[in-house]
Each structure stands twice: as structure tokens, then as C-alpha cells.
Design an enzyme around this catalytic site. Structure first.
Site, PDB file in Angstrom:
ATOM      1  N   LYS A  22       0.852  -1.209   0.000  1.00 45.65           N
ATOM      2  CA  LYS A  22       0.000   0.000   0.000  1.00 45.65           C
ATOM      3  C   LYS A  22       0.879   1.248   0.000  1.00 45.65           C
ATOM      4  CE  LYS A  22      -1.761   1.742   4.041  1.00 45.65           C
ATOM      5  NZ  LYS A  22      -1.505   3.168   4.262  1.00 45.65           N
ATOM      6  N   ASN A  23       1.916   1.231   0.878  1.00 41.38           N
ATOM      7  CA  ASN A  23       2.723   2.443   1.064  1.00 41.38           C
ATOM      8  C   ASN A  23       3.786   2.631   0.000  1.00 41.38           C
ATOM      9  OD1 ASN A  23       1.112   3.109   3.161  1.00 41.38           O
ATOM     10  ND2 ASN A  23       2.522   2.433   4.758  1.00 41.38           N
ATOM     11  N   CYS A 118      -4.957   8.717   9.245  1.00 47.04           N
ATOM     12  CA  CYS A 118      -5.386   7.931  10.415  1.00 47.04           C
ATOM     13  C   CYS A 118      -5.335   8.802  11.672  1.00 47.04           C
ATOM     14  CB  CYS A 118      -4.425   6.765  10.623  1.00 47.04           C
ATOM     15  SG  CYS A 118      -4.700   5.422   9.502  1.00 47.04           S
ATOM     16  N   ARG A 123      -0.676  14.475  13.058  1.00 50.24           N
ATOM     17  CA  ARG A 123      -0.368  14.433  11.619  1.00 50.24           C
ATOM     18  C   ARG A 123      -0.163  15.843  11.045  1.00 50.24           C
ATOM     19  NH1 ARG A 123      -1.455   9.370   9.889  1.00 50.24           N
ATOM     20  NH2 ARG A 123       0.493   9.574   8.778  1.00 50.24           N
ATOM     21  N   ASP A 307       4.117   0.431  12.190  1.00 50.10           N
ATOM     22  CA  ASP A 307       2.851  -0.093  11.671  1.00 50.10           C
ATOM     23  C   ASP A 307       2.600  -1.531  12.103  1.00 50.10           C
ATOM     24  OD1 ASP A 307       3.701   1.676   8.711  1.00 50.10           O
ATOM     25  OD2 ASP A 307       2.382   2.307  10.339  1.00 50.10           O
ATOM     26  N   ARG A 400      -8.965  -0.328   4.300  1.00 52.42           N
ATOM     27  CA  ARG A 400      -8.073   0.691   3.710  1.00 52.42           C
ATOM     28  C   ARG A 400      -6.697   0.092   3.431  1.00 52.42           C
ATOM     29  NH1 ARG A 400      -7.357   5.837   7.081  1.00 52.42           N
ATOM     30  NH2 ARG A 400      -5.907   6.166   5.359  1.00 52.42           N
TER      31      ARG A 400
HETATM   32  C1  EPZ Z   1       4.305   6.935   6.675  1.00 60.12           C
HETATM   33  O1  EPZ Z   1       3.522   7.995   7.144  1.00 60.12           O
HETATM   34  C2  EPZ Z   1       3.345   5.766   6.494  1.00 60.12           C
HETATM   35  N1  EPZ Z   1       2.283   6.149   5.563  1.00 60.12           N
HETATM   36  C3  EPZ Z   1       2.720   5.426   7.842  1.00 60.12           C
HETATM   37  O2  EPZ Z   1       1.896   4.279   7.657  1.00 60.12           O
HETATM   38  C4  EPZ Z   1       3.842   5.086   8.805  1.00 60.12           C
HETATM   39  O3  EPZ Z   1       3.272   4.767  10.064  1.00 60.12           O
HETATM   40  C5  EPZ Z   1       4.780   6.295   8.931  1.00 60.12           C
HETATM   41  O4  EPZ Z   1       5.309   6.614   7.640  1.00 60.12           O
HETATM   42  C6  EPZ Z   1       5.937   6.028   9.877  1.00 60.12           C
HETATM   43  O5  EPZ Z   1       6.700   4.979   9.382  1.00 60.12           O
HETATM   44  C7  EPZ Z   1       2.508   6.073   4.227  1.00 60.12           C
HETATM   45  O6  EPZ Z   1       3.589   5.712   3.772  1.00 60.12           O
HETATM   46  C8  EPZ Z   1       1.354   6.445   3.345  1.00 60.12           C
HETATM   47  P1  EPZ Z   1       4.347  11.227   9.140  1.00 60.12           P
HETATM   48  P2  EPZ Z   1       4.062   9.494   7.083  1.00 60.12           P
HETATM   49  O7  EPZ Z   1       2.959  11.767   9.233  1.00 60.12           O
HETATM   50  O8  EPZ Z   1       5.356   9.577   6.385  1.00 60.12           O
HETATM   51  C9  EPZ Z   1       5.949  14.021  12.153  1.00 60.12           C
HETATM   52  C10 EPZ Z   1      -0.117   3.080   7.613  1.00 60.12           C
HETATM   53  O9  EPZ Z   1      -0.746   2.550   8.540  1.00 60.12           O
HETATM   54  N2  EPZ Z   1       5.642  15.047  11.152  1.00 60.12           N
HETATM   55  O10 EPZ Z   1       5.324  11.992   8.353  1.00 60.12           O
HETATM   56  O11 EPZ Z   1       2.958  10.353   6.569  1.00 60.12           O
HETATM   57  C11 EPZ Z   1       4.717  13.270  12.636  1.00 60.12           C
HETATM   58  O12 EPZ Z   1       4.080  13.973  13.692  1.00 60.12           O
HETATM   59  C12 EPZ Z   1       0.476   4.466   7.787  1.00 60.12           C
HETATM   60  O13 EPZ Z   1       0.105   2.538   6.507  1.00 60.12           O
HETATM   61  C13 EPZ Z   1       5.731  16.384  11.497  1.00 60.12           C
HETATM   62  O14 EPZ Z   1       6.043  16.715  12.636  1.00 60.12           O
HETATM   63  O15 EPZ Z   1       4.314   9.760   8.597  1.00 60.12           O
HETATM   64  C14 EPZ Z   1       5.323  11.949  13.084  1.00 60.12           C
HETATM   65  O16 EPZ Z   1       5.846  12.104  14.378  1.00 60.12           O
HETATM   66  C15 EPZ Z   1       0.089   5.089   9.114  1.00 60.12           C
HETATM   67  N3  EPZ Z   1       5.464  17.329  10.554  1.00 60.12           N
HETATM   68  C16 EPZ Z   1       6.477  11.733  12.096  1.00 60.12           C
HETATM   69  O17 EPZ Z   1       6.759  13.004  11.532  1.00 60.12           O
HETATM   70  C17 EPZ Z   1       5.129  16.984   9.274  1.00 60.12           C
HETATM   71  O18 EPZ Z   1       4.918  17.898   8.453  1.00 60.12           O
HETATM   72  C18 EPZ Z   1       6.127  10.769  10.967  1.00 60.12           C
HETATM   73  O19 EPZ Z   1       4.796  11.039  10.638  1.00 60.12           O
HETATM   74  C19 EPZ Z   1       5.045  15.627   8.934  1.00 60.12           C
HETATM   75  C20 EPZ Z   1       5.308  14.674   9.880  1.00 60.12           C
END
Ligand code: EPZ
Length: 419
Positions: A22-23, A118, A123, A307, A400
Site C-alpha cells: 500500500k505504502n 489515520c 499528523r 505499523d 483501507r
Molecule cells: C508513513 O507515514 C506511512 N504512511 C505510515 O503508515 C507510517 O506509520 C509512517 O510513515 C511512519 O513509518 C505512508 O507511507 C502512506 P508522518 P508518514 O505523518 O510519512 C511528524 C499506515 O498505517 N511530522 O510523516 O505520513 C509526525 O508527527 C500508515 O500505513 C511532522 O512533525 O508519517 C510523526 O511524528 C500510518 N510534521 C512523524 O513526523 C510533518 O509535516 C512521521 O509522521 C510531517 C510529519
């Protein structure tokens, strides 16, 4: 609302093939907008998040042919005719924020509603806004959406203050067609980042360093289309291996890449879970001994993948002793532990990031709702291991991330029906 009805403790046995990741698929869909010709994605999982991302790319005018039976999608980026993503579409999925990159790189403008995602934490999108500004975009915002204006996008240097997988992928994609060399530091190193870079390079991009903390991208003026297969979903693979351990079953998880799960497999070995590993499969063995409690601490790849934290914690409820679960990445990803306690687990949630699990505890079926994708599948696993009947609502969350999950689990002997 649809629900799963599960009769627990059925003997499970057999083989289950892993779908495409998915990712990975979600990012390849966004990346296709950088190409000058159609892109064919194969081994694409038939899941809700893919449908949502395709809906988004279609709303921009791109052509989309989705052959569900063949798990194949053809995206034609040459017909994009708008740079606006509506607020209601943007909030259906968090990676919607990725589209801004290709739009400002190719068209100098983008308008998007606040992205969804999620409920596993706040986020935020501050990293994206900082990065897009660094690429030369002016940003204005209203309560519903952001407008990005970048008449002359420029190459840039960006040190991520913390690791973000999708932000790493987004800036890598964006930079492929911006003149000059962009350097990204403290990048995510997930396999999906590497696969994405390899595909873009096969289309003519000049990306080096993917899979390391520093990625350099030299902008080019054109990118061809191409055909690419999604890598296996390591999260699905890990979920099924954990299911085999949890139910003490002989389950062979096929079409996966074991090296993507090295950290998880090491933790399972430490608990005393018996399994064998082949080039593209992992097979759990039945066992009668009691598992050993261990501590887990999530970390970006190649650390313990967040995850799989929830599914793994279900397994920890069956281990003898005290386990500490430390979720370092998200502040809202541990509330499912209340649901496990209602099933009979003995978990103390110390704070939003840490839980202590005392085991082993017998689990009993309950009526529960799925909080998010990964906690949802964790509840399914708990129901399969619990005594009695478990009803899981809000299974749209599970759909999802997991294709036809009830039918595939039934093929292993699980008593699970969708109603
Ligand atoms: C990716 O999310 C994955 N999603 C997530 O999987 C996965 O849990 C996550 O990476 C961590 O490995 C996809 O690849 C689509 P983030 P990502 O929101 O990169 C902080 C699933 O179940 N952050 O960047 O979107 C945030 O708070 C999903 O398949 C900021 O502070 O993760 C967190 O602490 C859930 N500011 C960390 O970064 C920002 O602008 C990572 O969160 C963005 C993020």
C-alpha cells in the site's frame, strides 16, 4: 456499517500470499504526475486507500485505467487539466499532500484542502510547507485549503528535523524536474523510498542516495513513462507472520521480502517463536512452549516498524512476563490497548507513547470498533486468538490497508465473516 464476526481459536493452516505494498502504490500514483507518458503499475493492492488516491489523481484530469482483477493501474499524466484538489477529496487520505510537489514543479501552482489521515496522532504538515517554500513556493491559506504559487521552482537543500517517510518521498519526486541539484538530509530509508527512486531513475531521473540518510536529485527536463511492479507489502507479511505465532499455527507467508522484516523477525526469535525463512517466504511452525516477554521500541526503517506495533502487542499479551511497548513516532497510536484490556489483556498505558504488558493472559471475544488501519488488523488477530466470538465494527478502516482480508483469512481456516 459493515462488521467482521469472528469465532476465535480455530486451527489455522496453509499458505497466504502477500499483496503489493500500500505504502508504495500510493506514492507511485503521485509520482506518475512527473512523467511525460503513461505509467503502468502492477501488483497494486485492491484496497480503499489506492482507490482514494486514484480518485484524487483522476480529479486532476489524469487518465486512470484500473484493472482490479489484474491488480494493474495505468495512469496517463498527459491529460492533467487542473491544479486544484478539493478539500473534501484531500481529507480522504493523508498522502494527498504529495500532489502539491508535482503540481508546483510542473505547473507552478497548486491548491489543496487540508490532508486527512489515520487518527494516530496530530499528523502535522509543517515539514511539507517548509519544504515547498524552500522549493520557491509562496503559500497562502484559508481555513479550508492552501494555495501554492511557484512561478520559478528552484532546487534546494533540506535537513529534515525529524524523519518523515512521505515527506522524503514527496521532496524526492518534486526535485526530479526542478533545474539544479536538490539535497535532502536525514531522509527516511524505507524500502518503498528506494523502490520509488529506482522507478523514477528508470524514467530518466537522476536520484542518488535513496535508502541512505542523504538523497541528491539532479533535475532533468523530461521523464518517460514506464511499467513497474509494486514491492510486496512488508506490513501485510509481518501481520501474517505474527498471526502464525499468535495462533501457534503452520502458516507460510509467500511473495514477500524477508529482509524487509529483519528487525521484526529478530524480535520474534527473541520471544521464542519458531519459523523458517526462504528467499520469498516465511513459515511459522506450531509450538507448545510459552513465549518470552520482550521490550519493543518503534523506529524508522530499518528499526522496529511502527505499523506492526499494534499487531505485535497482541502477541506480547501471550508472552510470559512484562513487556514494555514504546511507540516513539506517533502520540495517538496506543489507545487500542484499552480494547485489548476489554478482551482480558493486562496492559497499563503509562503515557501516549508507552505501555506495559503483563502476560500471558487469556483473551475473550468482545464487540469492538477498529480505531485505524493497523489497530484494526490487530483487533482481527486478537479475535482469531480469543475464546468465543468477536465482533469488529468500522472495518472500513481495515479495508483501507488489507485486500479481501476476511476471504484470505478464511483460506487459512479462520472463522471470520463480513456482514
Ligand atoms: C508513513 O507515514 C506511512 N504512511 C505510515 O503508515 C507510517 O506509520 C509512517 O510513515 C511512519 O513509518 C505512508 O507511507 C502512506 P508522518 P508518514 O505523518 O510519512 C511528524 C499506515 O498505517 N511530522 O510523516 O505520513 C509526525 O508527527 C500508515 O500505513 C511532522 O512533525 O508519517 C510523526 O511524528 C500510518 N510534521 C512523524 O513526523 C510533518 O509535516 C512521521 O509522521 C510531517 C510529519
Amino acid at each position: 456499517m459493515a462488521q467482521f464476526r469472528i469465532q476465535g481459536q480455530q486451527p489455522l493452516q496453509g499458505e497466504i500470499a502477500v499483496t503489493g505494498a500500500k505504502n508504495a502504490a500510493l506514492k507511485f500514483i503521485a509520482a506518475s504526475l512527473m512523467c511525460d507518458a503513461p505509467v503502468t503499475l502492477t501488483n497494486v493492492p485492491n484496497i480503499e486507500d489506492v482507490r482514494r488516491m486514484l480518485h484524487l489523481v483522476q480529479s486532476l484530469g489524469a487518465g486512470v485505467q484500473h484493472n482490479v482483477e489484474a491488480h494493474t493501474v495505468v495512469i496517463d499524466p498527459t491529460t492533467v487539466n487542473t491544479q486544484t484538489i478539493s478539500a473534501e477529496l484531500a481529507k480522504t487520505i493523508r498522502p494527498s499532500i504529495m500532489f502539491v510537489g508535482p503540481l508546483i514543479a510542473r505547473y507552478g501552482t497548486a491548491r489543496i484542502g487540508y490532508p486527512g489521515g489515520c487518527v494516530i496522532g496530530r499528523r502535522p504538515i509543517d515539514l511539507y510547507l517548509k519544504g515547498y517554500e524552500r522549493f520557491g513556493a509562496q503559500i497562502t491559506s484559508s481555513d479550508e485549503s492552501f494555495v501554492f504559487t511557484a512561478p520559478t521552482p528552484r532546487a534546494m537543500e533540506f535537513m529534515f528535523p525529524l524523519i518523515s517517510v512521505v515527506a522524503t518521498e514527496t521532496f524526492m519526486i518534486t526535485a526530479t524536474r526542478i533545474p539544479g541539484t536538490t539535497v535532502l538530509k536525514n531522509c527516511a530509508m524505507e524500502p518503498e523510498v528506494v523502490a520509488l527512486a529506482e522507478f523514477l531513475n528508470s524514467c530518466g531521473a537522476r536520484i542518488t542516495g535513496a535508502g541512505t540518510p542523504t538523497i541528491s536529485i539532479e533535475g532533468v527536463t523530461a521523464l518517460s513513462g514506464g511499467t513497474v511492479a509494486m514491492i510486496p507489502d512488508r506490513l501485510e507479511a509481518g501481520t501474517f507472520v505474527i498471526l502464525g505465532a499468535l495462533t501457534r499455527s503452520n502458516i507460510r507467508v509467500t511473495k514477500c521480502i524477508p529482509e524487509h522484516l529483519e528487525n521484526i523477525l529478530d524480535h520474534l526469535r527473541e520471544m521464542g517463536v519458531p519459523f523458517t525463512v526462504g528467499p520469498d517466504w516465511i513459515e511459522t511452525q506450531p509450538y507448545s512452549h510459552t513465549l518470552k516477554a520482550i521490550n519493543i521500541k518503534t523506529h524508522e526503517y530499518p528499526g522496529f516498524v511502527t505499523d506492526l506495533q499494534a499487531p505485535f502487542t497482541v502477541l506480547l499479551t501471550q508472552a510470559a512476563g512484562t513487556s514494555l511497548v514504546h511507540e516513539t513516532i506517533f502520540e495517538g497510536r496506543m489507545f487500542y490497548t484499552d480494547l485489548l484490556n476489554r478482551m482480558g489483556a493486562n496492559i497499563i498505558l503509562c503515557d501516549p507513547h508507552r505501555a506495559i504488558v503483563e502476560g500471558p493472559t487469556a483473551l475473550s471475544g468482545r464487540k469492538l470498533d477498529s480505531p485505524d488501519i493497523r489497530a484494526g488488523i490487530a483487533m482481527v488477530l486478537a479475535g482469531l486468538a480469543a475464546r468465543g466470538e468477536t465482533i469488529i465494527g468500522n472495518i472500513e478502516q481495515v479495508d483501507r490497508g488489507y485486500e479481501s482480508i476476511d476471504a484470505r483469512l478464511r483460506s487459512l481456516g479462520a472463522a471470520i465473516i463480513r456482514e
